[in-house]
Design a protein around this motif. Structure first.
Motif, PDB file in Angstrom:
ATOM      1  N   THR A 214       0.822  -1.208   0.000  1.00  0.00           N
ATOM      2  CA  THR A 214       0.000   0.000   0.000  1.00  0.00           C
ATOM      3  C   THR A 214       0.856   1.258   0.000  1.00  0.00           C
ATOM      4  O   THR A 214       0.593   2.213  -0.747  1.00  0.00           O
ATOM      5  N   THR A 215       1.919   1.263   0.829  1.00  0.00           N
ATOM      6  CA  THR A 215       2.817   2.422   0.891  1.00  0.00           C
ATOM      7  C   THR A 215       3.472   2.668  -0.465  1.00  0.00           C
ATOM      8  O   THR A 215       3.591   3.809  -0.924  1.00  0.00           O
ATOM      9  N   LEU A 216       3.885   1.587  -1.125  1.00  0.00           N
ATOM     10  CA  LEU A 216       4.538   1.712  -2.423  1.00  0.00           C
ATOM     11  C   LEU A 216       3.577   2.253  -3.466  1.00  0.00           C
ATOM     12  O   LEU A 216       3.911   3.200  -4.207  1.00  0.00           O
ATOM     13  N   ILE A 217       2.393   1.680  -3.572  1.00  0.00           N
ATOM     14  CA  ILE A 217       1.436   2.104  -4.600  1.00  0.00           C
ATOM     15  C   ILE A 217       1.060   3.570  -4.417  1.00  0.00           C
ATOM     16  O   ILE A 217       0.989   4.340  -5.390  1.00  0.00           O
ATOM     17  N   THR A 218       0.847   3.992  -3.171  1.00  0.00           N
ATOM     18  CA  THR A 218       0.530   5.402  -2.908  1.00  0.00           C
ATOM     19  C   THR A 218       1.667   6.310  -3.354  1.00  0.00           C
ATOM     20  O   THR A 218       1.439   7.346  -4.000  1.00  0.00           O
ATOM     21  N   ALA A 219       2.900   5.932  -3.033  1.00  0.00           N
ATOM     22  CA  ALA A 219       4.061   6.742  -3.416  1.00  0.00           C
ATOM     23  C   ALA A 219       4.207   6.808  -4.936  1.00  0.00           C
ATOM     24  O   ALA A 219       4.540   7.860  -5.501  1.00  0.00           O
ATOM     25  N   LEU A 220       3.957   5.703  -5.619  1.00  0.00           N
ATOM     26  CA  LEU A 220       4.068   5.683  -7.078  1.00  0.00           C
ATOM     27  C   LEU A 220       3.009   6.570  -7.725  1.00  0.00           C
ATOM     28  O   LEU A 220       3.293   7.300  -8.693  1.00  0.00           O
ATOM     29  N   GLN A 221       1.788   6.514  -7.219  1.00  0.00           N
ATOM     30  CA  GLN A 221       0.718   7.368  -7.750  1.00  0.00           C
ATOM     31  C   GLN A 221       1.081   8.838  -7.614  1.00  0.00           C
ATOM     32  O   GLN A 221       0.934   9.619  -8.565  1.00  0.00           O
ATOM     33  N   GLU A 222       1.553   9.235  -6.439  1.00  0.00           N
ATOM     34  CA  GLU A 222       1.900  10.631  -6.197  1.00  0.00           C
ATOM     35  C   GLU A 222       3.068  11.070  -7.078  1.00  0.00           C
ATOM     36  O   GLU A 222       3.087  12.191  -7.600  1.00  0.00           O
ATOM     37  N   THR A 223       4.035  10.180  -7.267  1.00  0.00           N
ATOM     38  CA  THR A 223       5.205  10.520  -8.083  1.00  0.00           C
ATOM     39  C   THR A 223       4.835  10.686  -9.544  1.00  0.00           C
ATOM     40  O   THR A 223       5.309  11.612 -10.216  1.00  0.00           O
ATOM     41  N   ARG A 224       3.992   9.793 -10.062  1.00  0.00           N
ATOM     42  CA  ARG A 224       3.571   9.907 -11.454  1.00  0.00           C
ATOM     43  C   ARG A 224       2.812  11.205 -11.701  1.00  0.00           C
ATOM     44  O   ARG A 224       2.989  11.865 -12.734  1.00  0.00           O
ATOM     45  N   ALA A 225       1.975  11.604 -10.747  1.00  0.00           N
ATOM     46  CA  ALA A 225       1.227  12.850 -10.891  1.00  0.00           C
ATOM     47  C   ALA A 225       2.136  14.066 -10.797  1.00  0.00           C
ATOM     48  O   ALA A 225       1.970  15.051 -11.528  1.00  0.00           O
TER      49      ALA A 225
ATOM     50  N   SER B  66       9.216  11.595 -16.012  1.00  0.00           N
ATOM     51  CA  SER B  66      10.364  10.790 -15.586  1.00  0.00           C
ATOM     52  C   SER B  66       9.977   9.320 -15.451  1.00  0.00           C
ATOM     53  O   SER B  66       8.814   8.990 -15.190  1.00  0.00           O
ATOM     54  N   SER B  67      10.954   8.457 -15.642  1.00  0.00           N
ATOM     55  CA  SER B  67      10.725   7.015 -15.483  1.00  0.00           C
ATOM     56  C   SER B  67      10.679   6.657 -14.002  1.00  0.00           C
ATOM     57  O   SER B  67      11.295   7.324 -13.164  1.00  0.00           O
ATOM     58  N   ILE B  68       9.965   5.590 -13.697  1.00  0.00           N
ATOM     59  CA  ILE B  68       9.895   5.075 -12.330  1.00  0.00           C
ATOM     60  C   ILE B  68      10.492   3.673 -12.317  1.00  0.00           C
ATOM     61  O   ILE B  68      10.053   2.791 -13.069  1.00  0.00           O
ATOM     62  N   LEU B  69      11.500   3.491 -11.479  1.00  0.00           N
ATOM     63  CA  LEU B  69      12.148   2.192 -11.312  1.00  0.00           C
ATOM     64  C   LEU B  69      11.864   1.701  -9.894  1.00  0.00           C
ATOM     65  O   LEU B  69      12.036   2.452  -8.932  1.00  0.00           O
ATOM     66  N   VAL B  70      11.444   0.459  -9.768  1.00  0.00           N
ATOM     67  CA  VAL B  70      11.157  -0.129  -8.458  1.00  0.00           C
ATOM     68  C   VAL B  70      12.022  -1.372  -8.275  1.00  0.00           C
ATOM     69  O   VAL B  70      12.012  -2.277  -9.127  1.00  0.00           O
ATOM     70  N   TYR B  71      12.765  -1.407  -7.169  1.00  0.00           N
ATOM     71  CA  TYR B  71      13.587  -2.560  -6.829  1.00  0.00           C
ATOM     72  C   TYR B  71      13.137  -3.087  -5.473  1.00  0.00           C
ATOM     73  O   TYR B  71      13.140  -2.354  -4.475  1.00  0.00           O
TER      74      TYR B  71
ATOM     75  N   GLU C  47      -1.149 -10.050  -0.712  1.00  0.00           N
ATOM     76  CA  GLU C  47      -1.974  -9.336  -1.690  1.00  0.00           C
ATOM     77  C   GLU C  47      -1.140  -9.030  -2.935  1.00  0.00           C
ATOM     78  O   GLU C  47       0.070  -8.866  -2.871  1.00  0.00           O
ATOM     79  N   ALA C  48      -1.805  -8.929  -4.062  1.00  0.00           N
ATOM     80  CA  ALA C  48      -1.115  -8.754  -5.346  1.00  0.00           C
ATOM     81  C   ALA C  48      -0.530  -7.351  -5.477  1.00  0.00           C
ATOM     82  O   ALA C  48      -1.108  -6.367  -5.010  1.00  0.00           O
ATOM     83  N   PHE C  49       0.616  -7.274  -6.139  1.00  0.00           N
ATOM     84  CA  PHE C  49       1.266  -5.999  -6.458  1.00  0.00           C
ATOM     85  C   PHE C  49       0.842  -5.488  -7.832  1.00  0.00           C
ATOM     86  O   PHE C  49       1.405  -4.517  -8.327  1.00  0.00           O
ATOM     87  N   SER C  50      -0.135  -6.120  -8.439  1.00  0.00           N
ATOM     88  CA  SER C  50      -0.560  -5.754  -9.794  1.00  0.00           C
ATOM     89  C   SER C  50      -0.918  -4.281  -9.952  1.00  0.00           C
ATOM     90  O   SER C  50      -0.603  -3.678 -11.001  1.00  0.00           O
ATOM     91  N   PRO C  51      -1.578  -3.619  -8.965  1.00  0.00           N
ATOM     92  CA  PRO C  51      -1.913  -2.200  -9.146  1.00  0.00           C
ATOM     93  C   PRO C  51      -0.693  -1.304  -9.360  1.00  0.00           C
ATOM     94  O   PRO C  51      -0.831  -0.196  -9.878  1.00  0.00           O
ATOM     95  N   ALA C  52       0.487  -1.772  -8.962  1.00  0.00           N
ATOM     96  CA  ALA C  52       1.695  -0.951  -9.133  1.00  0.00           C
ATOM     97  C   ALA C  52       2.206  -0.979 -10.561  1.00  0.00           C
ATOM     98  O   ALA C  52       2.946  -0.076 -10.988  1.00  0.00           O
ATOM     99  N   ALA C  53       1.813  -1.986 -11.327  1.00  0.00           N
ATOM    100  CA  ALA C  53       2.394  -2.198 -12.650  1.00  0.00           C
ATOM    101  C   ALA C  53       2.196  -1.012 -13.581  1.00  0.00           C
ATOM    102  O   ALA C  53       3.074  -0.697 -14.395  1.00  0.00           O
ATOM    103  N   GLN C  54       1.066  -0.332 -13.491  1.00  0.00           N
ATOM    104  CA  GLN C  54       0.792   0.777 -14.407  1.00  0.00           C
ATOM    105  C   GLN C  54       1.744   1.961 -14.213  1.00  0.00           C
ATOM    106  O   GLN C  54       1.872   2.804 -15.094  1.00  0.00           O
ATOM    107  N   PHE C  55       2.416   2.021 -13.059  1.00  0.00           N
ATOM    108  CA  PHE C  55       3.322   3.136 -12.787  1.00  0.00           C
ATOM    109  C   PHE C  55       4.790   2.759 -12.984  1.00  0.00           C
ATOM    110  O   PHE C  55       5.658   3.632 -12.984  1.00  0.00           O
ATOM    111  N   VAL C  56       5.089   1.482 -13.124  1.00  0.00           N
ATOM    112  CA  VAL C  56       6.474   0.999 -13.104  1.00  0.00           C
ATOM    113  C   VAL C  56       7.022   0.874 -14.521  1.00  0.00           C
ATOM    114  O   VAL C  56       6.441   0.198 -15.373  1.00  0.00           O
ATOM    115  N   ASP C  57       8.170   1.522 -14.754  1.00  0.00           N
ATOM    116  CA  ASP C  57       8.831   1.468 -16.064  1.00  0.00           C
ATOM    117  C   ASP C  57      10.008   0.509 -16.088  1.00  0.00           C
ATOM    118  O   ASP C  57      10.485   0.126 -17.157  1.00  0.00           O
TER     119      ASP C  57
END
Length: 338
Positions: A158-169, A174-179, A193-203
């Protein structure tokens, strides 16, 4: 040298010139106290140097950054202390080495760190300060063993997905890299729980796995048993085993590769395919004028002279009191004679 005045120059002159003149005058008029007034004159001159703050100008440093936002998701659960990485080293040693390697690959980018153990938190918001990320890596440890409440790799989701949404907006160009750095082990008995919702923000990025199928022993972190090997309820040796299926599932959900890490020198390949790092356009950057300060050269002898002066005052104090008492006694004797 360029002065970087701590106060307006006229105020420094207004304070320092009379003080220096007074010390110089008393240096000449009181030869018996010459060394004391010479010391005080030097203190005034050194203080003036500190207030003037001589500096050497450096070249303007561009505050441009590369067009990438890099998120590190780090597993800090106790199993990351298991000693089955690179010839018996703790898994966390591999995480530290790989984080530094990725920072070299993405130098100039913005970095953020999300750590999870019993809870998840963004411990470093997105920043261009690579030194802050390095400092975090240097102090990385697992959570205290006594506070562990079981582990699940989805704690940071949840913390990751929220951060990715805010960063994309905030930074859509810029590209988003997640490790993700983990052993994939769940011990809380819950499905992840699935990490699938993060996929739309991850490059780009990767899920990096640590540990072996044979598993490794873990040392306790903190408390009375710090450094001792962990045992289970029956007293048998506790061991942690990597769950590669779990890690591969997360990688597939986010659309990034999975890499099993066993060697700090092994390449981290395939994590930036199709991503070209380049500087953010000049119009969106600034240039900062910077200086190297030299006032500390004067502050060191100033501090030593101050200590010397303080010592002399302390040494003179009993003599001055004794002299004052003697004068008071002489005055009373003179009055009685009259």
């Amino acid at each position: 040298m360029t002065p970087q005045f701590l106060f307006p120059w006229w105020l420094i002159a207004l304070l320092m010139v009379p003080m220096a003149a007074l010390c110089l005058l008393l240096l000449v008029r009181r030869p018996r106290q010459r060394w004391s007034w010479l010391r005080r004159l030097l203190m005034v001159l050194l203080l003036a140097v500190v207030l003037v703050r001589p500096s050497t100008p450096l070249d303007g440093l561009p505050t441009q950054r590369m067009n990438a936002n890099v998120f590190f998701v780090v597993d800090r659960t106790g199993s990351m202390n298991a000693e089955d990485y690179a010839e018996g080293a703790p898994r966390l040693d591999g995480v530290k080495a790989d984080m530094r390697r990725i920072m070299q690959m993405t130098e100039g980018s913005r970095y953020s760190i999300i750590a999870f153990d019993s809870v998840a938190a963004q411990q470093l918001p997105l920043t261009t300060d690579a030194g802050a990320a390095e400092a975090w890596i240097d102090t990385l440890t697992t959570e205290p063993t006594a506070y562990s409440r079981g582990s699940n790799v989805d704690r940071a989701r949840t913390t990751l997905i929220t951060a990715l949404q805010e960063t994309r907006a905030e930074d859509p160009d810029s590209s988003i890299l997640v490790y993700v750095f983990s052993d994939g082990e769940n011990t809380d008995g819950q499905e992840s729980e699935a990490f699938s919702p993060a996929a739309q923000f991850v490059d780009g990025g990767a899920v990096l796995g640590y540990g072996t199928a044979q598993g490794g022993r873990m040392r306790a972190q903190g408390g009375a048993t710090d450094g001792e090997y962990i045992t289970d309820g029956s007293g048998a040796e506790g061991r942690s085993v990597i769950d590669e299926n779990q890690l591969k599932t997360i990688a597939g959900q986010m659309g990034v590769p999975y890499l099993h890490r066993t060697d700090p020198e092994a390449a981290i390949e395939g994590t930036m395919e199709g991503i070209e790092l380049k500087a953010v356009p000049l119009e969106s950057s600034t240039r900062a004028r910077s200086f190297e300060d030299w006032y500390w050269v004067a502050s060191i002898p100033l501090a030593l002279l101050f200590l010397w002066e303080l010592g002399e005052m302390t040494r003179r104090l009993p003599r001055d009191q004794q002299r004052d008492q003697q004068r008071a006694t002489d005055s009373r004797g003179e009055g009685q004679r009259r």
